[in-house]
Design a protein around this motif. Structure first.
Motif, short mmCIF file in Angstrom:
data_model
loop_
_atom_site.label_atom_id
_atom_site.label_comp_id
_atom_site.label_asym_id
_atom_site.label_seq_id
_atom_site.Cartn_x
_atom_site.Cartn_y
_atom_site.Cartn_z
N ALA A 86 0.86 -1.19 0.00
CA ALA A 86 0.00 0.00 0.00
C ALA A 86 0.89 1.23 0.00
N GLN A 87 0.52 2.19 -0.81
CA GLN A 87 1.31 3.44 -0.91
C GLN A 87 0.46 4.45 -1.66
N ASP A 88 0.09 5.53 -1.00
CA ASP A 88 -0.77 6.49 -1.70
C ASP A 88 0.01 7.36 -2.68
N VAL A 89 1.17 7.87 -2.23
CA VAL A 89 2.01 8.69 -3.12
C VAL A 89 3.45 8.19 -3.01
N PRO A 90 4.27 8.47 -4.02
CA PRO A 90 5.61 7.87 -4.03
C PRO A 90 6.56 8.42 -2.97
N THR A 91 6.21 9.54 -2.36
CA THR A 91 7.10 10.11 -1.34
C THR A 91 6.91 9.45 0.02
N THR A 92 5.93 8.57 0.16
CA THR A 92 5.76 7.83 1.41
C THR A 92 6.30 6.40 1.20
N PRO A 93 6.76 5.75 2.26
CA PRO A 93 7.27 4.38 2.08
C PRO A 93 6.14 3.39 1.81
N PRO A 94 6.38 2.39 0.97
CA PRO A 94 5.35 1.36 0.75
C PRO A 94 5.12 0.56 2.02
N VAL A 95 3.86 0.22 2.27
CA VAL A 95 3.51 -0.56 3.47
C VAL A 95 3.33 -2.02 3.05
#
Lengths: 157, 126
Positions: free
Chosen positions: A142-151
């Motif tokens: 899960a990842q809404d935008v690329p600047t956040t780490p994937p969950v």
């Protein structure tokens, strides 16, 4: 380059897809797989409005997507494929199709779903569907935008 | 006289709330606008928020971007309704003009607001 992102997002084409992911990936085409949108020229125009003219938008039914997935994978340009639910994207991973990674980008609250992440609500059946996908060898995060780490999947199902 | 138009600001995050606060601070008008955020919404939930905000009143929907979930939900909701119009690219200038011209039909108010908003976009020499 082919399809750089297979995304499940119930908002389909919207700002996070076009700008959030589209800019850093330098996307040249977006494939929207949705049977209802594919059947409505009016809905297609609505989704096209949010996309700059230099990005091609392809509208496909699930059946058409199954037929054309190899073609899109061989496209030298970078693309994003978006589906609005798990069923649709799961249908693209069967048989010979080489979908190796799936991004859960936005599944919002509905009756029967519970909050797993701020932007991911799932029923138990949907969580199980995602685990089945993973068991088939697909990396699901899960990842809404690329600047956040994937969950990782195990952290939200 | 018929009921004045309602303006519904439809935005990502808290843009709508912030614009509403700015309009109230500048004009003293507190009852012309309703903010709606798409935060945490799929298309169905956003449509419900919009329906509540419009409340069956004649309205102009001021959407932040000319594409995306705020626009698609707004246009779907306004489709076939003569008393609901949609404007994209909301800015403070168009809202300031709108709150003083709420006696127009929704389509005319939307066009007027769009013109006012466009006129505010300039590149002044510094």
């Amino acid at each position: 380059m082919s399809i750089a992102l297979y995304r499940i997002d119930d908002r389909l084409i919207h700002g996070q897809v076009v700008v959030g992911w589209g800019k850093p990936l330098n996307v040249a085409f977006i494939v929207l797989v949705d049977d209802a949108v594919r059947a409505s020229a009016w809905e297609q125009e609505l989704y096209r409005m949010g996309v700059p003219s230099e990005i091609e938008v392809v509208f496909a039914s699930t059946e058409e997507a199954l037929e054309r997935l190899t073609e899109w994978e061989r496209d030298p340009r970078v693309g994003i494929l978006v589906a609005g639910d798990i069923d649709t994207l799961a249908a693209l991973t069967v048989n010979r199709h080489p979908v190796s990674r799936v991004n859960v980008g936005g599944l919002h609250h509905r009756p029967g779903r519970s909050e797993r992440l701020r932007y991911v609500y799932l029923s138990d059946a949907e969580a199980s569907q995602l685990r089945t996908l993973a068991a088939r060898g697909v990396e699901v995060t899960a990842q809404d935008v690329p600047t956040t780490p994937p969950v990782p999947l195990e952290d939200f199902t | 006289m018929s009921e004045p138009l309602r303006g519904v600001i439809v935005s990502h995050a808290a843009v709508a709330q912030a614009l509403l606060a700015a309009v109230a601070a500048i004009t003293g008008v507190h009852d012309a606008l309703v903010p709606v955020s798409n935060d945490g919404c799929d298309t169905g939930a956003l449509a419900e928020r919009l329906t509540r905000a419009i409340d069956d009143k004649p309205a102009v929907l001021f959407v932040d971007l000319p594409g995306g979930s705020c626009l698609t939900s707004s246009v779907r909701l306004a489709r076939g309704k003569a008393n609901v119009a949609v404007v994209t690219g909301v800015n403070l200038a168009m809202l300031l003009d709108f709150v003083f011209h709420r006696d127009l039909p929704p389509g005319d108010a939307a066009r007027r607001a769009a013109e006012a908003g466009s006129r505010a976009i300039r590149t002044p020499a510094a």
